[in-house]
Write a protein that holds these residues in place. Structure first.
Motif, PDB file in Angstrom:
ATOM      1  N   ASP A   1       0.813  -1.224   0.000  1.00  0.00           N
ATOM      2  CA  ASP A   1       0.000   0.000   0.000  1.00  0.00           C
ATOM      3  C   ASP A   1       0.848   1.277   0.000  1.00  0.00           C
ATOM      4  O   ASP A   1       0.483   2.264  -0.629  1.00  0.00           O
ATOM      5  CB  ASP A   1      -0.908   0.041   1.247  1.00  0.00           C
ATOM      6  N   LYS A   2       1.970   1.252   0.706  1.00  0.00           N
ATOM      7  CA  LYS A   2       2.753   2.489   0.873  1.00  0.00           C
ATOM      8  C   LYS A   2       3.182   3.103  -0.461  1.00  0.00           C
ATOM      9  O   LYS A   2       3.335   4.319  -0.561  1.00  0.00           O
ATOM     10  CB  LYS A   2       3.971   2.242   1.766  1.00  0.00           C
TER      11      LYS A   2
ATOM     12  N   TRP B   1       1.414   3.299  -3.103  1.00  0.00           N
ATOM     13  CA  TRP B   1       0.250   3.824  -3.821  1.00  0.00           C
ATOM     14  C   TRP B   1      -0.467   4.925  -3.047  1.00  0.00           C
ATOM     15  O   TRP B   1      -1.334   5.597  -3.601  1.00  0.00           O
ATOM     16  CB  TRP B   1      -0.732   2.674  -4.118  1.00  0.00           C
ATOM     17  N   GLU B   2      -0.093   5.071  -1.784  1.00  0.00           N
ATOM     18  CA  GLU B   2      -0.857   5.992  -0.924  1.00  0.00           C
ATOM     19  C   GLU B   2      -0.833   7.437  -1.405  1.00  0.00           C
ATOM     20  O   GLU B   2      -1.847   8.130  -1.391  1.00  0.00           O
ATOM     21  CB  GLU B   2      -0.335   5.899   0.517  1.00  0.00           C
TER      22      GLU B   2
ATOM     23  N   ASN C   1      -3.081   7.768  -4.371  1.00  0.00           N
ATOM     24  CA  ASN C   1      -4.444   7.415  -3.981  1.00  0.00           C
ATOM     25  C   ASN C   1      -5.091   8.526  -3.149  1.00  0.00           C
ATOM     26  O   ASN C   1      -6.288   8.772  -3.258  1.00  0.00           O
ATOM     27  CB  ASN C   1      -4.437   6.105  -3.198  1.00  0.00           C
TER      28      ASN C   1
ATOM     29  N   LYS D   1     -11.692  -0.799  -0.972  1.00  0.00           N
ATOM     30  CA  LYS D   1     -10.919   0.429  -0.723  1.00  0.00           C
ATOM     31  C   LYS D   1     -10.504   1.061  -2.042  1.00  0.00           C
ATOM     32  O   LYS D   1     -10.113   0.362  -2.978  1.00  0.00           O
ATOM     33  CB  LYS D   1      -9.651   0.089   0.065  1.00  0.00           C
TER      34      LYS D   1
ATOM     35  N   LEU E   1      -7.833   2.609  -2.676  1.00  0.00           N
ATOM     36  CA  LEU E   1      -6.428   2.291  -2.992  1.00  0.00           C
ATOM     37  C   LEU E   1      -6.331   0.978  -3.769  1.00  0.00           C
ATOM     38  O   LEU E   1      -5.552   0.860  -4.717  1.00  0.00           O
ATOM     39  CB  LEU E   1      -5.606   2.211  -1.696  1.00  0.00           C
ATOM     40  N   GLN E   2      -7.132   0.016  -3.381  1.00  0.00           N
ATOM     41  CA  GLN E   2      -7.105  -1.280  -4.093  1.00  0.00           C
ATOM     42  C   GLN E   2      -7.523  -1.092  -5.547  1.00  0.00           C
ATOM     43  O   GLN E   2      -6.960  -1.699  -6.448  1.00  0.00           O
ATOM     44  CB  GLN E   2      -8.068  -2.254  -3.413  1.00  0.00           C
TER      45      GLN E   2
ATOM     46  N   ARG F   1      -4.768   0.922  -7.478  1.00  0.00           N
ATOM     47  CA  ARG F   1      -3.616   0.044  -7.754  1.00  0.00           C
ATOM     48  C   ARG F   1      -3.971  -0.969  -8.851  1.00  0.00           C
ATOM     49  O   ARG F   1      -3.170  -1.230  -9.740  1.00  0.00           O
ATOM     50  CB  ARG F   1      -3.220  -0.685  -6.460  1.00  0.00           C
TER      51      ARG F   1
END
Lengths: 262, 315
Positions: free
Chosen positions: B200-201, B203-204, B207, B265, B267-268, B271
């Motif tokens: 995740d980091k 893409w944060e 996002n 989410k 972010l998902q 990504r």
């Protein structure tokens, strides 16, 4: 032929299995392999992908639990009505590759339905397989699917049923507990292959237990759930990490999907 | 072998295409768009149209089936001959990418196939990138997907001829052998295996800026996701089964019966889109699904530049 169009098939019987599960028996020569699915069309309402619950070149059984508008409409159909189907789609369980093996079937709730296709397949090809172990779990005794067939399965295979709660009569004397409790307490050969279908938590726990029993991740097959819309690898809805569940799946080895963090 | 057209002959050549079918070309009004050429329209040779070429092959909405009396029926295919002039190689390579899915031998989409067959695509090579966000120079574009491609030289156009359909339109012109250069861009995406950057980091930052407006997927020359749904008149029970453009940025894109959403989410979902464009497709087809047209950066609501992020932060 337009790939989105379906053909009409005649419904031979509508069998209410439990409070919310209905089996449609359809005169149909699509003959999906166990684990493959068809897309059911109810014009005016829409389509829904449903796994085959049978292995038969003249009939197709679809077990339907009402979870949406299409499945609701399906359960309102009657004997003699016609239903639109296209398919079969997906890879299915690799039955030919699994010849000579012990099979461990693990199913939860309506996840048992696709596994019944395996049972019917093995019934016809029993010489090709060793023992079949069935670990099927349901919410209550009233939710047990294919009740009429269980005694027949007991004659040939090793059947372990369980219920989460004992509500009402318990004609099969199922122990109360999760399907995974039954699995933990019983022996399965470490060179067996496991074929599972059910809620994600069941599959995760089953995997942990079977690994403890010596099965590797390559011996575990899971059927993934996604909403396949086109079923032909185009619409994108079922894609996960580049794999189209409709084409590349829905059956994957655990090894292939364990890191599918969305 | 290619052909050569003198520069002063271009206008007449374009007009002459009208006798072969419906002529479509970029025209600038408030912005540049592909449109059916009408008297008085001036063909835009400098800008890349706002909306990519895909709309002529996969419209935003169309019936894939007709519904009548509770049955589905295949609609009659009426695809007029079309000639599209002035498409850029990013959009044209986008078609070659869509071909891999829509012309997949296992499940050929007949409508798409018919449109591809009935459409002549005449490309226009980019001498200068139309946008500062173009990065096609780093995306491995190939000389494919078009019937003819015009490459401007000092005094004339060199016309690369790829198909018989294209050759018929230029058979009267002088032949020449010339290896035209592919477009070059200042902006480049560093070639990277993105699998190690799934955490995740990475893409944060992008996002946090994304508002899931779906412009990037709508304007992408290769975003093709669609929904299938029935639209019927309740009184007559007749209507259509529609294919409607959809987006993996939509929260309900991965919803299954019962309500569970697999990519709940943002972010998902963010990504997933970038990974599909740059990694997932490449794993399967050995080429990127992104053609570097830069529209998703140009028209992003929040000016997210994933090329910059991948180049600078994915370490």
């Amino acid at each position: 032929m337009n790939i989105y169009n379906s053909k009409q098939y005649k419904i031979l019987d509508v069998i209410k299995q439990t409070g919310d599960n209905t089996l449609l028996r359809i005169k149909c020569d699509l003959n999906p392999m166990p684990g493959q699915f068809v897309n059911v069309s109810i014009p005016g309402i829409g389509e829904a992908p449903i796994s085959s619950a049978s292995y038969n070149d003249k009939l197709l059984d679809l077990n339907v639990r009402i979870v949406g508008n299409v499945t609701k409409a399906m359960t309102q159909l009657k004997k003699g009505d016609e239903i639109g189907l296209r398919g079969p789609y997906g890879n299915g369980f690799p039955m030919k590759e699994l010849k000579g093996k012990d099979l461990v079937l693990v199913g939860g709730g309506c996840g048992v339905a696709p596994l019944r296709g395996i049972i019917e397949y093995v019934d016809l090809h029993w010489k090709d397989y060793k023992d079949v172990y069935m670990f099927f779990g349901y919410r209550t005794p009233g939710d047990i699917l294919f009740k009429d067939e269980i005694s027949g399965w007991n004659d040939k295979y090793k059947v372990f049923l369980s219920v989460d709660q004992e509500v009402g009569a318990n004609p099969f004397n199922c122990p109360v507990g999760f399907v995974t409790d039954n699995l933990k307490e019983n022996k399965v050969p470490s060179n067996a292959v496991a074929l599972m279908c059910g809620p994600p938590i069941m599959m995760t726990k089953t995997t942990e237990i079977l690994k403890e029993k010596g099965l590797t991740e390559k011996q575990l097959y899971v059927s993934l759930e996604r909403h396949m819309k086109c079923c032909t690898g185009k619409c994108g809805h079922c894609m996960v990490h580049g794999q189209y569940v409709c084409l590349d799946g829905p059956v994957f080895t655990y090894d292939e999907v364990k890191n599918l963090d969305e | 072998m290619g052909k050569v057209l003198e520069k002063e002959g271009l206008h007449n050549f374009i007009l002459s295409l009208q006798k072969h079918g419906l002529l479509i070309a970029p025209v600038t009004t408030d912005m540049t768009r592909f449109k059916v050429l009408e008297a008085g329209d001036k063909v835009e040779l400098n800008n890349n149209p706002f909306f990519p070429l895909k709309k002529y092959f996969l419209p935003n909405e169309e019936p894939v089936l007709k519904i009548k009396n509770g049955l589905t029926k295949e609609p009659k295919l009426k695809e007029p001959k079309k000639i599209i002039f002035g498409a850029r190689l990013c959009d044209i390579n986008g078609l070659a990418i869509l071909d891999k899915l829509y012309l997949d031998q296992r499940f050929v989409d007949e409508t798409y196939k018919k449109r591809r067959e009935n459409t002549t695509v005449i490309g226009l090579n980019c001498l200068n990138p139309p946008s500062e966000n173009c990065f096609c120079g780093s995306m491995g574009l190939q000389k494919e997907g078009y019937d003819l491609l015009f490459h401007e030289r000092e005094l004339d156009y060199y016309i690369d001829v790829l198909t018989k359909k294209g050759a018929k339109l230029v058979k009267h012109l002088r032949s020449e052998e010339f290896d035209f250069p592919l477009p070059k861009t200042d902006k480049k995406l560093d070639p990277k295996d993105l699998w190690p950057f799934m955490a995740d980091k990475f893409w944060e930052k992008d996002n946090d800026l994304c508002v899931s407006c779906q412009r990037c997927t709508i304007l992408c020359p290769t975003c093709f996701c669609f929904d299938l749904h029935d639209d019927v008149n309740p009184a007559t029970k007749s209507g259509d089964r529609l294919r409607t453009i959809d987006s993996c940025h939509s929260p309900d894109f991965t919803q299954v019966a019962g309500g569970h959403v697999f990519r709940a989410k943002r972010l998902q979902r963010y990504r997933h889109r970038v990974m599909h464009k740059l990694q997932f497709f490449k794993d399967k087809f050995d080429r990127s699904m992104c053609t570097g047209c830069g529209r998703c950066i140009d028209y992003c609501h929040s000016k997210i530049d994933f090329v910059k992020t991948i180049n600078e932060d994915f370490k």
